[in-house]
Design a protein around this motif. Sequence first.
Motif, PDB file in Angstrom:
ATOM      1  N   LEU A   1       0.829  -1.295  -0.116  1.00  0.00           N
ATOM      2  CA  LEU A   1      -0.164   0.054   0.116  1.00  0.00           C
ATOM      3  C   LEU A   1       0.799   1.149   0.143  1.00  0.00           C
ATOM      4  O   LEU A   1       0.397   2.276  -0.524  1.00  0.00           O
ATOM      5  N   ALA A   2       1.859   1.181   0.570  1.00  0.00           N
ATOM      6  CA  ALA A   2       3.065   2.485   0.683  1.00  0.00           C
ATOM      7  C   ALA A   2       3.550   2.861  -0.565  1.00  0.00           C
ATOM      8  O   ALA A   2       3.539   3.922  -0.795  1.00  0.00           O
ATOM      9  N   ALA A   3       4.182   1.903  -1.349  1.00  0.00           N
ATOM     10  CA  ALA A   3       4.824   2.002  -2.439  1.00  0.00           C
ATOM     11  C   ALA A   3       3.950   2.921  -3.417  1.00  0.00           C
ATOM     12  O   ALA A   3       4.489   4.046  -3.820  1.00  0.00           O
ATOM     13  N   PRO A   4       2.931   2.693  -3.874  1.00  0.00           N
ATOM     14  CA  PRO A   4       2.096   3.564  -4.785  1.00  0.00           C
ATOM     15  C   PRO A   4       2.121   4.980  -4.233  1.00  0.00           C
ATOM     16  O   PRO A   4       2.258   6.076  -4.836  1.00  0.00           O
ATOM     17  N   ILE A   5       1.602   5.265  -3.174  1.00  0.00           N
ATOM     18  CA  ILE A   5       1.473   6.409  -2.460  1.00  0.00           C
ATOM     19  C   ILE A   5       2.708   7.385  -2.507  1.00  0.00           C
ATOM     20  O   ILE A   5       2.749   8.416  -2.900  1.00  0.00           O
ATOM     21  N   VAL A   6       4.084   6.538  -2.093  1.00  0.00           N
ATOM     22  CA  VAL A   6       5.457   7.246  -2.502  1.00  0.00           C
ATOM     23  C   VAL A   6       5.714   7.717  -3.830  1.00  0.00           C
ATOM     24  O   VAL A   6       5.957   8.794  -4.026  1.00  0.00           O
ATOM     25  N   ARG A   7       5.085   7.063  -4.723  1.00  0.00           N
ATOM     26  CA  ARG A   7       5.174   7.111  -6.312  1.00  0.00           C
ATOM     27  C   ARG A   7       4.478   8.471  -6.323  1.00  0.00           C
ATOM     28  O   ARG A   7       4.955   9.239  -7.165  1.00  0.00           O
ATOM     29  N   VAL A   8       3.203   8.619  -6.033  1.00  0.00           N
ATOM     30  CA  VAL A   8       2.429   9.736  -6.227  1.00  0.00           C
ATOM     31  C   VAL A   8       3.180  11.153  -5.832  1.00  0.00           C
ATOM     32  O   VAL A   8       3.188  12.089  -6.350  1.00  0.00           O
ATOM     33  N   VAL A   9       3.375  10.844  -4.403  1.00  0.00           N
ATOM     34  CA  VAL A   9       4.076  12.187  -3.824  1.00  0.00           C
ATOM     35  C   VAL A   9       5.329  12.406  -4.630  1.00  0.00           C
ATOM     36  O   VAL A   9       5.671  13.591  -4.656  1.00  0.00           O
ATOM     37  N   ARG A  10       6.090  11.543  -5.049  1.00  0.00           N
ATOM     38  CA  ARG A  10       7.352  12.015  -5.823  1.00  0.00           C
ATOM     39  C   ARG A  10       6.976  12.486  -7.038  1.00  0.00           C
ATOM     40  O   ARG A  10       7.774  13.408  -7.723  1.00  0.00           O
ATOM     41  N   ASN A  11       6.113  11.907  -7.948  1.00  0.00           N
ATOM     42  CA  ASN A  11       5.736  12.588  -9.230  1.00  0.00           C
ATOM     43  C   ASN A  11       4.805  13.494  -9.833  1.00  0.00           C
ATOM     44  O   ASN A  11       4.713  14.165 -10.615  1.00  0.00           O
ATOM     45  N   LYS A  12       3.826  13.860  -8.575  1.00  0.00           N
ATOM     46  CA  LYS A  12       2.558  14.299  -8.837  1.00  0.00           C
ATOM     47  C   LYS A  12       2.918  15.791  -8.110  1.00  0.00           C
ATOM     48  O   LYS A  12       3.129  15.837  -7.203  1.00  0.00           O
ATOM     49  N   VAL A  13       2.215  16.973  -8.766  1.00  0.00           N
ATOM     50  CA  VAL A  13       2.244  18.366  -8.235  1.00  0.00           C
ATOM     51  C   VAL A  13       0.719  18.894  -8.292  1.00  0.00           C
ATOM     52  O   VAL A  13       0.656  19.754  -7.425  1.00  0.00           O
ATOM     53  N   ASP A  14      -0.216  18.355  -8.799  1.00  0.00           N
ATOM     54  CA  ASP A  14      -1.492  18.823  -8.719  1.00  0.00           C
ATOM     55  C   ASP A  14      -2.219  18.443  -7.386  1.00  0.00           C
ATOM     56  O   ASP A  14      -2.021  17.476  -6.751  1.00  0.00           O
ATOM     57  N   GLY A  15      -3.206  19.264  -7.006  1.00  0.00           N
ATOM     58  CA  GLY A  15      -3.975  19.281  -5.921  1.00  0.00           C
ATOM     59  C   GLY A  15      -4.621  18.041  -5.558  1.00  0.00           C
ATOM     60  O   GLY A  15      -4.577  17.320  -4.761  1.00  0.00           O
ATOM     61  N   PRO A  16      -5.460  17.410  -6.598  1.00  0.00           N
ATOM     62  CA  PRO A  16      -6.154  16.207  -6.784  1.00  0.00           C
ATOM     63  C   PRO A  16      -5.384  15.129  -6.222  1.00  0.00           C
ATOM     64  O   PRO A  16      -5.716  14.181  -5.282  1.00  0.00           O
ATOM     65  N   SER A  17      -4.184  14.813  -6.894  1.00  0.00           N
ATOM     66  CA  SER A  17      -3.414  13.852  -6.736  1.00  0.00           C
ATOM     67  C   SER A  17      -2.619  13.904  -5.260  1.00  0.00           C
ATOM     68  O   SER A  17      -2.757  12.724  -4.526  1.00  0.00           O
ATOM     69  N   LEU A  18      -2.462  14.916  -4.695  1.00  0.00           N
ATOM     70  CA  LEU A  18      -1.597  15.058  -3.310  1.00  0.00           C
ATOM     71  C   LEU A  18      -2.779  14.972  -2.489  1.00  0.00           C
ATOM     72  O   LEU A  18      -2.486  14.573  -1.169  1.00  0.00           O
ATOM     73  N   ASN A  19      -4.041  15.565  -2.637  1.00  0.00           N
ATOM     74  CA  ASN A  19      -5.099  15.252  -1.729  1.00  0.00           C
ATOM     75  C   ASN A  19      -5.597  13.781  -1.680  1.00  0.00           C
ATOM     76  O   ASN A  19      -5.568  13.102  -0.452  1.00  0.00           O
ATOM     77  N   GLY A  20      -5.271  13.082  -2.551  1.00  0.00           N
ATOM     78  CA  GLY A  20      -5.590  11.620  -2.557  1.00  0.00           C
ATOM     79  C   GLY A  20      -4.477  11.006  -1.947  1.00  0.00           C
ATOM     80  O   GLY A  20      -4.640  10.033  -0.958  1.00  0.00           O
ATOM     81  N   ALA A  21      -3.249  11.344  -2.080  1.00  0.00           N
ATOM     82  CA  ALA A  21      -2.016  10.927  -1.435  1.00  0.00           C
ATOM     83  C   ALA A  21      -1.979  11.057   0.161  1.00  0.00           C
ATOM     84  O   ALA A  21      -1.698  10.322   1.159  1.00  0.00           O
ATOM     85  N   LEU A  22      -2.666  12.251   0.315  1.00  0.00           N
ATOM     86  CA  LEU A  22      -2.941  12.469   2.025  1.00  0.00           C
ATOM     87  C   LEU A  22      -3.867  11.521   2.605  1.00  0.00           C
ATOM     88  O   LEU A  22      -3.651  11.077   3.577  1.00  0.00           O
ATOM     89  N   ALA A  23      -5.013  11.323   1.957  1.00  0.00           N
ATOM     90  CA  ALA A  23      -5.920  10.544   2.458  1.00  0.00           C
ATOM     91  C   ALA A  23      -5.326   9.052   2.405  1.00  0.00           C
ATOM     92  O   ALA A  23      -5.834   8.538   3.366  1.00  0.00           O
ATOM     93  N   ARG A  24      -4.732   8.737   1.505  1.00  0.00           N
ATOM     94  CA  ARG A  24      -4.385   7.456   1.553  1.00  0.00           C
ATOM     95  C   ARG A  24      -3.152   6.985   2.686  1.00  0.00           C
ATOM     96  O   ARG A  24      -2.991   6.098   3.144  1.00  0.00           O
ATOM     97  N   THR A  25      -2.526   8.035   2.714  1.00  0.00           N
ATOM     98  CA  THR A  25      -1.349   8.182   3.947  1.00  0.00           C
ATOM     99  C   THR A  25      -2.046   7.787   5.237  1.00  0.00           C
ATOM    100  O   THR A  25      -1.488   7.057   6.166  1.00  0.00           O
ATOM    101  N   GLY A  26      -2.849   8.562   5.505  1.00  0.00           N
ATOM    102  CA  GLY A  26      -3.936   8.388   6.595  1.00  0.00           C
ATOM    103  C   GLY A  26      -4.230   7.025   6.754  1.00  0.00           C
ATOM    104  O   GLY A  26      -4.456   6.418   7.868  1.00  0.00           O
ATOM    105  N   MET A  27      -4.936   6.417   5.748  1.00  0.00           N
ATOM    106  CA  MET A  27      -5.448   5.125   5.672  1.00  0.00           C
ATOM    107  C   MET A  27      -4.179   4.093   5.880  1.00  0.00           C
ATOM    108  O   MET A  27      -4.306   2.918   6.406  1.00  0.00           O
TER     109      MET A  27
END
Length: 295
Positions: A252-278
């Motif tokens: 579960l962790a690896a895909p979130i790390v990839r999003v944070v590393r590669n994305k800069v848009d709000g929706p992607s990082l908002n999703g990464a925030l929620a997924r980090t909490g989960m």
Amino acid sequence: MNPHIWLMAARPRTLPAAAAPVFVGTAYAAALDTFQPLVFIATLLGALLIQIGTNLSNDYSDARRGADTEDRLGPVRVTAGGLVPPKQVLIATYVAFGLAVLVGVYLIVVAGWQLLLVGIFSILAGVLYTGGPRPYGYEGLGEVFVFLFFGIVAVTGTFFAQVEELRWEAFVLAVPVGLLATAILMVNNIRDQETDRRAGKRTLAVRLGRDRSRVGYAITVYLAFATAPLAWAFGGEHLTPWLLLPWLALPLAAPIVRVVRNKVDGPSLNGALARTGMLQLAFCILLSAGLLLSK
């Protein structure tokens, strides 16, 4: 007032960070043959109320300081967005913290005066994150306080409420919990880096820059998994290799790390925030299960 707006103000995506350490601290107490259901419920409720009060306080304080502007990438904040009058947000903050104090009185009566200090400092940490004359969240110290209060203090405080003593294992078990709570704040601040910089909010992400902040996020997440079994590895009482169970959450962790590393848009990082909490919640449930299976 629309209940949906108050739910937005409470920021439910942050609540797993408040609940997760309570599960771990209680599970370790249960592994030592101590489990008080009412104390568990009170501890969980108190932690959630302090988190909600902190969120409301931050909403109010950030709006006053001009940190929550229209161009921020995160969800709309109710005070800055004009959805709720500032005075009502402030009253709601007092109500949330007041209810937390009432719960804390019960815990002090059944477990000891030491929990009074835990409650006082936890509420102060929540208010002073963005409030007060020199909010530490504006000086790049937010991650330090989150690690301490959502990791070390929350896990050991919960454990103490159950067994009325402290053990070194509880402190070690708190480390990965605090690291993942810190990761939640890190991705939040990576998302808000540009608007925070313009508002004079010198978070750790602003100080480090985007690239180093992303590396720091990845290190923090993976370090949590590396430290999960340390209490067992160092000979913790009643602990077994079941503490490796949280490693099941690695996929579960690896895909979130990839999003944070590669994305800069709000929706992607908002999703990464929620997924980090989960991710933190899943990790802590697995860690709690490992503790119970070690019994």
